[in-house]
Design a protein around this motif. Structure first.
Motif, PDB file in Angstrom:
ATOM      1  N   PHE A 138       0.811  -1.219   0.000  1.00 47.47           N
ATOM      2  CA  PHE A 138       0.000   0.000   0.000  1.00 47.47           C
ATOM      3  C   PHE A 138       0.848   1.276   0.000  1.00 47.47           C
ATOM      4  O   PHE A 138       0.646   2.169  -0.822  1.00 47.47           O
ATOM      5  N   GLY A 142       1.208   3.998  -2.885  1.00 46.61           N
ATOM      6  CA  GLY A 142       0.867   5.419  -2.690  1.00 46.61           C
ATOM      7  C   GLY A 142       1.975   6.327  -3.176  1.00 46.61           C
ATOM      8  O   GLY A 142       1.718   7.329  -3.866  1.00 46.61           O
ATOM      9  N   ILE A 145       2.072   6.219  -6.951  1.00 49.24           N
ATOM     10  CA  ILE A 145       0.967   6.999  -7.544  1.00 49.24           C
ATOM     11  C   ILE A 145       1.288   8.495  -7.475  1.00 49.24           C
ATOM     12  O   ILE A 145       1.067   9.234  -8.440  1.00 49.24           O
ATOM     13  N   GLU A 149       1.575  10.829 -10.741  1.00 52.52           N
ATOM     14  CA  GLU A 149       0.750  12.041 -10.914  1.00 52.52           C
ATOM     15  C   GLU A 149       1.607  13.292 -11.096  1.00 52.52           C
ATOM     16  O   GLU A 149       1.224  14.215 -11.805  1.00 52.52           O
ATOM     17  N   PRO A 153       1.988  15.023 -16.269  1.00 53.84           N
ATOM     18  CA  PRO A 153       0.821  15.908 -16.091  1.00 53.84           C
ATOM     19  C   PRO A 153      -0.337  15.595 -17.045  1.00 53.84           C
ATOM     20  O   PRO A 153      -1.453  16.042 -16.809  1.00 53.84           O
ATOM     21  N   GLU A 156      -4.226  11.183 -16.021  1.00 60.54           N
ATOM     22  CA  GLU A 156      -5.169  11.370 -14.912  1.00 60.54           C
ATOM     23  C   GLU A 156      -5.665   9.999 -14.472  1.00 60.54           C
ATOM     24  O   GLU A 156      -6.113   9.200 -15.307  1.00 60.54           O
ATOM     25  N   THR A 158      -8.314   7.833 -13.036  1.00 61.08           N
ATOM     26  CA  THR A 158      -9.773   7.971 -12.885  1.00 61.08           C
ATOM     27  C   THR A 158     -10.343   6.934 -11.936  1.00 61.08           C
ATOM     28  O   THR A 158     -11.473   7.066 -11.475  1.00 61.08           O
ATOM     29  N   GLY A 159      -9.580   5.892 -11.676  1.00 63.41           N
ATOM     30  CA  GLY A 159     -10.085   4.866 -10.758  1.00 63.41           C
ATOM     31  C   GLY A 159      -8.944   4.076 -10.140  1.00 63.41           C
ATOM     32  O   GLY A 159      -7.916   3.838 -10.782  1.00 63.41           O
ATOM     33  N   VAL A 160      -9.119   3.728  -8.877  1.00 59.80           N
ATOM     34  CA  VAL A 160      -8.104   2.946  -8.162  1.00 59.80           C
ATOM     35  C   VAL A 160      -8.821   1.801  -7.461  1.00 59.80           C
ATOM     36  O   VAL A 160      -9.875   2.002  -6.850  1.00 59.80           O
TER      37      VAL A 160
ATOM     38  N   LYS B  92      -7.308  20.849 -17.799  1.00 56.29           N
ATOM     39  CA  LYS B  92      -7.372  19.389 -17.575  1.00 56.29           C
ATOM     40  C   LYS B  92      -6.176  18.932 -16.745  1.00 56.29           C
ATOM     41  O   LYS B  92      -6.280  18.008 -15.937  1.00 56.29           O
ATOM     42  N   ILE B  93      -5.038  19.582 -16.976  1.00 54.13           N
ATOM     43  CA  ILE B  93      -3.840  19.230 -16.200  1.00 54.13           C
ATOM     44  C   ILE B  93      -3.978  19.750 -14.757  1.00 54.13           C
ATOM     45  O   ILE B  93      -3.746  19.020 -13.797  1.00 54.13           O
ATOM     46  N   TYR B  95      -6.666  20.723 -13.009  1.00 50.28           N
ATOM     47  CA  TYR B  95      -7.813  20.301 -12.201  1.00 50.28           C
ATOM     48  C   TYR B  95      -7.936  18.783 -12.105  1.00 50.28           C
ATOM     49  O   TYR B  95      -9.011  18.268 -11.850  1.00 50.28           O
ATOM     50  N   ARG B  96      -6.844  18.081 -12.311  1.00 46.42           N
ATOM     51  CA  ARG B  96      -6.889  16.625 -12.124  1.00 46.42           C
ATOM     52  C   ARG B  96      -7.131  16.315 -10.653  1.00 46.42           C
ATOM     53  O   ARG B  96      -6.794  17.117  -9.783  1.00 46.42           O
ATOM     54  N   PHE B  97      -7.683  15.163 -10.423  1.00 48.06           N
ATOM     55  CA  PHE B  97      -7.805  14.738  -9.031  1.00 48.06           C
ATOM     56  C   PHE B  97      -6.574  13.901  -8.703  1.00 48.06           C
ATOM     57  O   PHE B  97      -6.234  12.977  -9.440  1.00 48.06           O
ATOM     58  N   PHE B  98      -5.930  14.235  -7.606  1.00 52.62           N
ATOM     59  CA  PHE B  98      -4.730  13.499  -7.189  1.00 52.62           C
ATOM     60  C   PHE B  98      -5.102  12.447  -6.146  1.00 52.62           C
ATOM     61  O   PHE B  98      -5.669  12.790  -5.095  1.00 52.62           O
ATOM     62  N   TRP B  99      -4.781  11.207  -6.468  1.00 56.11           N
ATOM     63  CA  TRP B  99      -5.161  10.097  -5.583  1.00 56.11           C
ATOM     64  C   TRP B  99      -4.180   9.909  -4.429  1.00 56.11           C
ATOM     65  O   TRP B  99      -4.561   9.374  -3.381  1.00 56.11           O
ATOM     66  N   ALA B 100      -2.933  10.311  -4.625  1.00 54.69           N
ATOM     67  CA  ALA B 100      -1.943  10.068  -3.566  1.00 54.69           C
ATOM     68  C   ALA B 100      -2.350  10.707  -2.235  1.00 54.69           C
ATOM     69  O   ALA B 100      -2.279  10.040  -1.194  1.00 54.69           O
ATOM     70  N   LEU B 103      -5.014   8.546  -0.631  1.00 50.38           N
ATOM     71  CA  LEU B 103      -4.474   7.298  -0.062  1.00 50.38           C
ATOM     72  C   LEU B 103      -3.735   7.593   1.249  1.00 50.38           C
ATOM     73  O   LEU B 103      -3.787   6.800   2.194  1.00 50.38           O
ATOM     74  N   GLY B 121     -11.865   3.320  -5.611  1.00 51.38           N
ATOM     75  CA  GLY B 121     -12.071   4.761  -5.749  1.00 51.38           C
ATOM     76  C   GLY B 121     -12.276   5.123  -7.203  1.00 51.38           C
ATOM     77  O   GLY B 121     -11.684   4.507  -8.098  1.00 51.38           O
ATOM     78  N   SER B 122     -13.149   6.064  -7.402  1.00 48.58           N
ATOM     79  CA  SER B 122     -13.362   6.522  -8.790  1.00 48.58           C
ATOM     80  C   SER B 122     -13.567   8.030  -8.780  1.00 48.58           C
ATOM     81  O   SER B 122     -14.051   8.601  -7.799  1.00 48.58           O
ATOM     82  N   PHE B 123     -13.176   8.637  -9.860  1.00 55.65           N
ATOM     83  CA  PHE B 123     -13.344  10.082  -9.996  1.00 55.65           C
ATOM     84  C   PHE B 123     -13.810  10.372 -11.411  1.00 55.65           C
ATOM     85  O   PHE B 123     -13.225   9.881 -12.383  1.00 55.65           O
ATOM     86  N   GLU B 124     -14.878  11.143 -11.456  1.00 55.46           N
ATOM     87  CA  GLU B 124     -15.480  11.461 -12.760  1.00 55.46           C
ATOM     88  C   GLU B 124     -14.475  12.256 -13.604  1.00 55.46           C
ATOM     89  O   GLU B 124     -14.056  13.346 -13.199  1.00 55.46           O
ATOM     90  N   PRO B 125     -14.057  11.699 -14.759  1.00 55.04           N
ATOM     91  CA  PRO B 125     -13.071  12.434 -15.570  1.00 55.04           C
ATOM     92  C   PRO B 125     -13.621  13.799 -16.012  1.00 55.04           C
ATOM     93  O   PRO B 125     -14.739  13.873 -16.515  1.00 55.04           O
ATOM     94  N   GLY B 126     -12.844  14.803 -15.776  1.00 61.61           N
ATOM     95  CA  GLY B 126     -13.266  16.153 -16.159  1.00 61.61           C
ATOM     96  C   GLY B 126     -14.275  16.761 -15.213  1.00 61.61           C
ATOM     97  O   GLY B 126     -14.680  17.898 -15.383  1.00 61.61           O
TER      98      GLY B 126
END
Lengths: 187, 214
Positions: A138, A142, A145, A149, A153, A156, A158-160, B92-93, B95-100, B103, B121-126
């Motif tokens: 994990f 992390g 990831i 990211e 750039p 993106e 979108t799902g993990v 788009k660059i 306003y991305r969602f950062f997953w780190a 977590l 986890g999911s994030f709506e693209p855009g």
């Protein structure tokens, strides 16, 4: 004072002469001047707003032109960061290399998903990928990831999905759904 | 009274007639009128000349401006499209969602007596909204409370960065299995947690949704 018949005739004649002079003056001289003035005024009336609009247009474009080199530079920078060629040839090896550098050795080559153009991004398209990491930890994931990211750039996540690994409880099985912006050479 | 004979009366009469000759007076009047009309005509001609000259200058100006304006309009379309494209790609660059960070929040919020078995986890693209779900096992004297503590801790963490955060248990069941932790046997509960959140636009502060009191 009494006018004689001869004098009345002359007075009438004089009146007629005056009327003729006024008629000729008005119709042949003043009318022509008025027509020319009206025509010139019509031209002025129609050209003034057109000239104002044209000046505004030129000024607006000049203002846009000031920021255009910067916009162009940013776009060129973005384009130059995207490798040439079909993404299927360069994206999977790049991702596998990246995770290996992060200490995650078991990485399945990313599977290509949907590919879609965006009307707001002519010259670019988005490709969805699925990255499978059958054995990771994990914390390590992390950090990887975060690195992914920051390093890319145009990518993106979108799902993990992170699950317990079936064969070893120390590890997790992770699946990442990512979307990348790539060049669309067809558009 | 002496008799006075005017032998010139006929001459004087003729002179008087000549003086008030309507034709002659009319000619004089017409002459004056014509002089006035000619003066006015020249005055108007000067006025019209000024207007015509102004219109000619504008036409010349327009002839030189029109092609420039057309070129500028065409260039504006190109530059606007380029600017819009740059804005879209950069947004788009940016306003991305950062997953780190997400977590990291989970890693900090999960205590050692909770084991997460699945994270999705999911994030709506855009878009600006995302969702996560956590399945796991909570262990303790009161395992349900442990699971609830995890939910509130994670909710508090999420509220620091996101807005409109909602969370709920989609399932929470006592398990017959027990675990040995720190030499003590503890009861367990299986839970499934759901979170929905919205990422604020840059500059916007997260809404002050109060953290539920335990």
């Amino acid at each position: 004072m009494k006018f004689e018949a001869e004098e009345i005739k002359k007075a009438i004649l004089s009146g007629i002469m005056v009327i003729i002079v006024l008629y000729v003056y008005n119709n042949m001289l003043l009318d022509d001047l008025n027509r020319r003035e009206q025509h010139a005024n019509e031209i002025i009336g129609s050209l003034n707003p057109q000239i104002s609009k044209a000046r505004e247009q030129i000024a607006r474009t000049a203002l846009l032109g000031e920021t255009a080199p910067l916009d162009n530079q940013v776009l060129e920078q973005i384009k130059s960061s995207i490798p040439a060629g079909e993404p299927i040839t360069w994206f999977p090896p790049r991702i596998v290399d990246f995770f290996k550098r992060q200490g995650i050795d078991k990485v399945a080559p990313p599977r290509k998903g949907t590919e879609a153009g965006d009307p707001n991004m002519p010259g670019f398209k988005k490709i969805a990928w699925t990255i499978d990491l059958p054995r990771t930890e994990f914390i390590q994931l992390g950090i990887a990831i975060a690195g992914l990211e920051n390093e890319d750039p145009l990518l993106e996540i979108t799902g993990v999905q992170i699950e317990e690994s079936n064969d070893n409880f120390q590890y997790q099985h992770a699946t990442l759904n990512v979307s990348t912006i790539v060049r669309d050479d067809k558009r | 009274m002496p008799l006075h004979l005017n032998l010139y009366h006929e001459i004087q009469k003729q002179q008087l007639q000549r003086r008030r000759d309507p034709l002659k007076l009319g000619i004089y009047a017409v002459g004056v009128l014509i002089a006035l009309l000619i003066g006015y005509y020249f005055y108007r001609m000067q006025q019209v000349y000024d207007v015509t000259r102004q219109s000619g200058q504008l036409q010349t100006q327009w002839q030189s401006l029109e092609p420039k304006s057309k070129d500028a309009a065409a260039l504006e379309i190109v530059l606007t499209a380029q600017s819009k494209l740059k804005e879209t790609v950069v947004s788009k660059i940016d306003y991305r969602f950062f997953w780190a960070p997400m977590l990291q929040k989970i890693q900090i919020a999960v205590p050692r007596n909770v084991q997460i078995t699945t994270f999705r986890g999911s994030f709506e693209p855009g878009g600006r909204t995302g969702a996560i779900s956590l399945n796991g096992v909570a262990a303790g004297a009161q395992p349900r409370k442990v699971a609830e503590d995890l939910r509130t801790a994670l909710l508090a963490k999420c509220l620091q960065s996101y807005t409109s955060v909602t969370s709920n248990f989609s399932s929470l069941e006592d398990s017959e299995a027990t675990v040995l932790l720190d030499g003590k046997t503890m009861a367990t509960a299986l839970f499934s947690l759901q979170f929905q959140f919205t990422v604020p636009l840059p500059g916007a502060t997260p809404s002050p949704t109060p953290v539920p009191i335990k």
